[in-house]
Design a protein around this motif. Structure first.
Motif, PDB file in Angstrom:
ATOM      1  N   HIS A 189      -2.850  -6.924  -7.826  1.00 33.73           N
ATOM      2  CA  HIS A 189      -4.137  -6.744  -7.139  1.00 33.73           C
ATOM      3  C   HIS A 189      -5.208  -6.249  -8.411  1.00 33.73           C
ATOM      4  O   HIS A 189      -4.719  -5.716  -9.207  1.00 33.73           O
ATOM      5  CB  HIS A 189      -3.811  -5.152  -6.436  1.00 33.73           C
ATOM      6  CG  HIS A 189      -4.940  -4.566  -5.793  1.00 33.73           C
ATOM      7  ND1 HIS A 189      -5.866  -5.117  -4.915  1.00 33.73           N
ATOM      8  CD2 HIS A 189      -5.246  -3.252  -6.026  1.00 33.73           C
ATOM      9  CE1 HIS A 189      -6.599  -4.129  -4.682  1.00 33.73           C
ATOM     10  NE2 HIS A 189      -6.493  -2.892  -5.338  1.00 33.73           N
ATOM     11  N   ASP A 190      -6.512  -6.428  -8.242  1.00 29.30           N
ATOM     12  CA  ASP A 190      -7.264  -6.515  -9.220  1.00 29.30           C
ATOM     13  C   ASP A 190      -7.877  -5.009  -9.193  1.00 29.30           C
ATOM     14  O   ASP A 190      -8.390  -4.519  -8.034  1.00 29.30           O
ATOM     15  CB  ASP A 190      -8.448  -7.471  -9.029  1.00 29.30           C
ATOM     16  CG  ASP A 190      -8.233  -8.769  -9.315  1.00 29.30           C
ATOM     17  OD1 ASP A 190      -7.315  -8.732 -10.267  1.00 29.30           O
ATOM     18  OD2 ASP A 190      -8.357  -9.717  -8.699  1.00 29.30           O
ATOM     19  N   THR A 191      -7.702  -4.205 -10.344  1.00 28.40           N
ATOM     20  CA  THR A 191      -8.155  -2.875 -10.386  1.00 28.40           C
ATOM     21  C   THR A 191      -9.155  -2.602 -11.655  1.00 28.40           C
ATOM     22  O   THR A 191      -9.391  -3.571 -12.299  1.00 28.40           O
ATOM     23  CB  THR A 191      -7.138  -2.126 -10.604  1.00 28.40           C
ATOM     24  OG1 THR A 191      -6.626  -2.250 -12.142  1.00 28.40           O
ATOM     25  CG2 THR A 191      -5.822  -2.247  -9.665  1.00 28.40           C
ATOM     26  N   GLN A 223      -3.726   0.196  -2.108  1.00 29.13           N
ATOM     27  CA  GLN A 223      -3.593  -1.239  -1.564  1.00 29.13           C
ATOM     28  C   GLN A 223      -2.156  -1.365  -0.964  1.00 29.13           C
ATOM     29  O   GLN A 223      -2.027  -2.067  -0.204  1.00 29.13           O
ATOM     30  CB  GLN A 223      -3.630  -2.205  -2.903  1.00 29.13           C
ATOM     31  CG  GLN A 223      -3.022  -3.540  -2.694  1.00 29.13           C
ATOM     32  CD  GLN A 223      -4.078  -4.132  -1.903  1.00 29.13           C
ATOM     33  OE1 GLN A 223      -5.390  -3.742  -1.426  1.00 29.13           O
ATOM     34  NE2 GLN A 223      -3.676  -5.433  -1.313  1.00 29.13           N
ATOM     35  N   GLU A 253      -5.731   3.255  -6.784  1.00 25.30           N
ATOM     36  CA  GLU A 253      -6.112   1.871  -6.231  1.00 25.30           C
ATOM     37  C   GLU A 253      -4.821   1.125  -6.002  1.00 25.30           C
ATOM     38  O   GLU A 253      -4.699   0.269  -4.794  1.00 25.30           O
ATOM     39  CB  GLU A 253      -6.813   1.004  -7.347  1.00 25.30           C
ATOM     40  CG  GLU A 253      -8.149   1.420  -7.723  1.00 25.30           C
ATOM     41  CD  GLU A 253      -8.834   0.534  -8.721  1.00 25.30           C
ATOM     42  OE1 GLU A 253      -9.230  -0.756  -8.069  1.00 25.30           O
ATOM     43  OE2 GLU A 253      -8.692   0.744 -10.002  1.00 25.30           O
ATOM     44  N   SER A 298     -13.443  -1.269  -9.974  1.00 28.13           N
ATOM     45  CA  SER A 298     -12.417  -0.663  -8.978  1.00 28.13           C
ATOM     46  C   SER A 298     -12.596  -1.206  -7.527  1.00 28.13           C
ATOM     47  O   SER A 298     -13.775  -1.644  -6.895  1.00 28.13           O
ATOM     48  CB  SER A 298     -13.112   0.844  -8.800  1.00 28.13           C
ATOM     49  OG  SER A 298     -12.242   1.518  -7.703  1.00 28.13           O
ATOM     50  N   SER A 299     -11.544  -1.057  -7.144  1.00 25.43           N
ATOM     51  CA  SER A 299     -11.257  -1.768  -5.363  1.00 25.43           C
ATOM     52  C   SER A 299     -11.511  -0.810  -4.759  1.00 25.43           C
ATOM     53  O   SER A 299     -11.413  -1.163  -3.552  1.00 25.43           O
ATOM     54  CB  SER A 299      -9.913  -2.385  -5.480  1.00 25.43           C
ATOM     55  OG  SER A 299      -8.769  -1.445  -5.946  1.00 25.43           O
TER      56      SER A 299
END
Length: 452
Positions: A392-394, A369, A365, A331-332
Motif C-alpha cells: 500500500h502506498d502511503t 487499508q 493509512e 497520503s492515501s
C-alpha cells in the motif's frame, strides 16, 4: 465469523505464551464474543434484557472500533507530539464512515496515553481489547511491544511502528521466518541505519577511524553491539572502530570517550544519544578541542528542538531520515503530498514538523487499508490476513508486508540527512544521501562539520 474469546493479560506477563497455552487458557464470562452475548441473553429468557443486548449488538455491528496507544506524556512524548493533529485529520477523513464489502460502517478511534510506561501500555491494550472490544489496534512501540503482545495473545489484529523491527520482533520471541498470527510492524532495522551511515561516509575524505558511543540501555546495546550491531557493519566495511564501552543513560560526562578518540585520531563520531547527552558530548568536545570531521548519531538529532539547543555547532551534524516534507509521496487518506501535510501541521499547530508526523500518519493509512481490504472488518482473521499481504502506498512510501523477507514486517525507506543552520540561526534538515532509497531525491550535497 465470531470474534475469538479474549482473556485480560496483566503487565507482568512479559513473555508471549505458546499457542497451545492460549488455546487451553481458561476464559471466563462472555467478553470478546458478541454472538455468545446474544445466545446467553436468549437462554435467560429475559425479553427486556435481550432487547437491550440486541440493540447494543446492532450498534456494535455497524461501528468499527480502532484502538490507538502512544506516549502522549513522559520521556517519549516527542514521538506523539503530532498525535492530536493526525487524529483530527484521520477522523475528518472518516467522518462519512468507511465502506467495506458493500456495507458502510461508522469508525470510532479510541486514543490512549501510555505515559511512556510499558506496563501501562500493556494494561491499556488489555482494556481496549476486553472492555471496548476493538476491531483493530494501532500502536507506537518505542518503549516496547507490549500492545502487540496483548493482541497476539487475544487474537486481535494489530499494526505498530516507531521502533526498529528487531526491537519489536525478538522481545515477542518471534522468528523472522515464521512471524505471528495477528500482529504486524513497520519501521527500519539496524541494518538499514548502518547502510545509511555508510552511505553518508562513503564520499567523506577521512582516515576511516570511527568513535563509537552508545548508551547502556536496550536500544543502545542492540545498536552498539560490536558483532551484531552497527559497529560490526562498519568494521566489515573497512572502518576502524574505537569503542571503550557503553555510557549510562543520563550521563553528562564524556571526557573519557573524547580522550580516547583524540588519542586514536577519530575523525567520525557515531552512536545513540538522548538530546541532553549529546549536548554534553558536544560541549565537552569543544572544551577539549576535539574536532571530528563528521558526527552521525541517532535519536539526538531527530527533533528540531534538540538540534536548535546545540546552537551553531549543530551545523553539519548528520543522521538518518525516516520522513521529511521532501519525500515524493502522498497520503492515501487525505490526498495531501508530504509537503502539503507538513505545511498543514505547521499552520494548525505553529510547530515545526517532525519525522514521526509522517510515520504515524502512515500507521493510520495502513490500518484503514487493512480494514477495507479485509472484506469484513469485524472478522479479526480476515483483517490480519489483509495486513499480511498488504502492498500500500502511503505518505512515507510503499508499505509491503508481503515481500520484506521478514514475516509480519514491512521495512520503511530511510535516507541520510544533514542539519544546516541558516542565516537566522534556525536548523534545517536536508536529504544528502539516497543510495538506500534512490526514489527519494537528494536536496543538497553533504559537507563536513563547519566547526571541525
Amino acid at each position: 465469523m465470531g470474534r475469538p474469546s479474549r482473556r485480560a493479560v496483566t503487565a507482568t506477563e512479559r513473555t508471549l505464551k505458546t499457542s497451545t497455552h492460549m488455546q487451553n487458557a481458561s476464559y471466563t464470562g462472555l467478553l470478546g464474543n458478541r454472538r455468545q452475548l446474544l445466545r446467553g441473553a436468549a437462554a435467560l429468557g429475559a425479553v427486556a434484557a435481550l432487547g437491550q443486548a440486541s440493540s447494543a449488538w446492532a450498534a456494535d455491528k455497524d461501528t468499527i472500533k480502532i484502538g490507538y496507544i502512544s506516549p502522549k506524556t513522559g520521556p517519549f512524548s516527542p514521538f506523539a507530539e503530532a498525535d492530536d493533529f493526525i487524529l483530527d485529520q484521520v477522523r475528518k477523513s472518516l467522518a462519512d464512515g468507511l465502506t467495506v464489502g458493500g456495507k458502510k460502517y461508522k469508525v470510532e478511534i479510541l486514543a490512549r496515553d501510555d505515559q511512556s510506561s510499558p506496563d501501562r501500555q500493556s494494561n491499556l491494550a488489555a482494556e481496549l481489547i476486553n472492555k471496548e472490544n476493538i476491531d483493530l489496534m494501532l500502536a507506537q512501540v518505542s518503549i516496547g511491544p507490549n500492545a502487540s503482545q496483548q493482541c497476539e495473545l487475544n487474537g486481535v489484529p494489530c499494526i505498530s511502528t516507531v521502533g526498529p523491527w528487531q526491537a519489536w520482533l525478538f522481545p515477542l520471541k518471534g522468528d523472522p521466518a515464521k512471524g505471528f498470527k495477528s500482529v504486524f510492524h513497520f519501521f527500519w532495522g539496524l541494518e538499514d541505519i548502518a547502510d545509511v551511515y555508510l552511505d553518508i561516509w562513503s564520499n567523506v575524505p577521512s582516515n576511516k577511524v570511527v568513535g563509537s558511543v552508545f548508551s547502556n540501555d536496550v536500544p543502545g546495546n542492540a545498536m552498539g553491539d560490536m558483532k551484531l550491531g552497527m559497529p560490526g557493519a562498519f568494521a566489515k566495511a573497512g572502518y576502524k572502530i574505537v569503542d571503550i564501552g557503553r555510557f549510562p543513560a543520563g550521563a553528562d560526562d564524556f571526557s573519557s570517550y573524547i580522550q580516547a578518540f583524540k588519542k586514536d585520531n577519530v575523525e567520525i563520531v557515531t552512536g545513540l544519544f538522548n538530546p541532553p547527552e549529546w549536548a554534553s558530548f558536544v560541549k565537552q568536545s569543544a572544551q577539549m578541542n576535539f574536532k571530528p570531521k563528521v558526527a552521525t548519531v541517532a535519536k539526538a538529532l531527530l527533533f528540531p528542538g534538540g538540534v536548535a539547543a546545540l546552537g551553531p555547532r549543530a551545523d553539519g551534524m548528520s543522521t538518518e531520515i525516516w520522513w521529511t516534507p521532501a519525500y515524493p509521496f502522498k497520503s492515501s487518506l487525505t490526498g495531501q503530498t508530504a509537503k502539503q501535510f507538513a505545511d498543514a501541521y505547521t499552520t494548525a499547530t505553529k510547530r515545526e514538523w517532525t519525522q514521526p508526523l509522517g510515520v504515524v500518519h502512515a500507521l493510520f493509512e495502513a490500518g484503514i487499508q487493512a480494514l477495507k481490504a479485509s472484506g469484513d472488518p469485524k472478522d479479526p482473521v480476515k483483517v490480519a490476513n489483509a495486513v499480511r499481504v498488504m502492498k500500500h502506498d502511503t505518505i512515507i512510501g510503499r508499505l509491503d508486508f508481503a515481500s520484506s523477507g521478514i514475516k509480519n514486517v514491512s521495512k520503511i525507506r530511510v535516507v541520510g540527512g544533514q542539519w544546516r543552520v541558516n542565516a537566522a540561526g534556525k536548523p534545517e534538515l536536508f536529504i544528502t544521501n539516497n543510495k538506500t532509497a534512490p526514489e527519494i531525491p537528494v536536496q543538497r550535497k553533504f559537507e563536513l562539520l563547519k566547526l571541525a
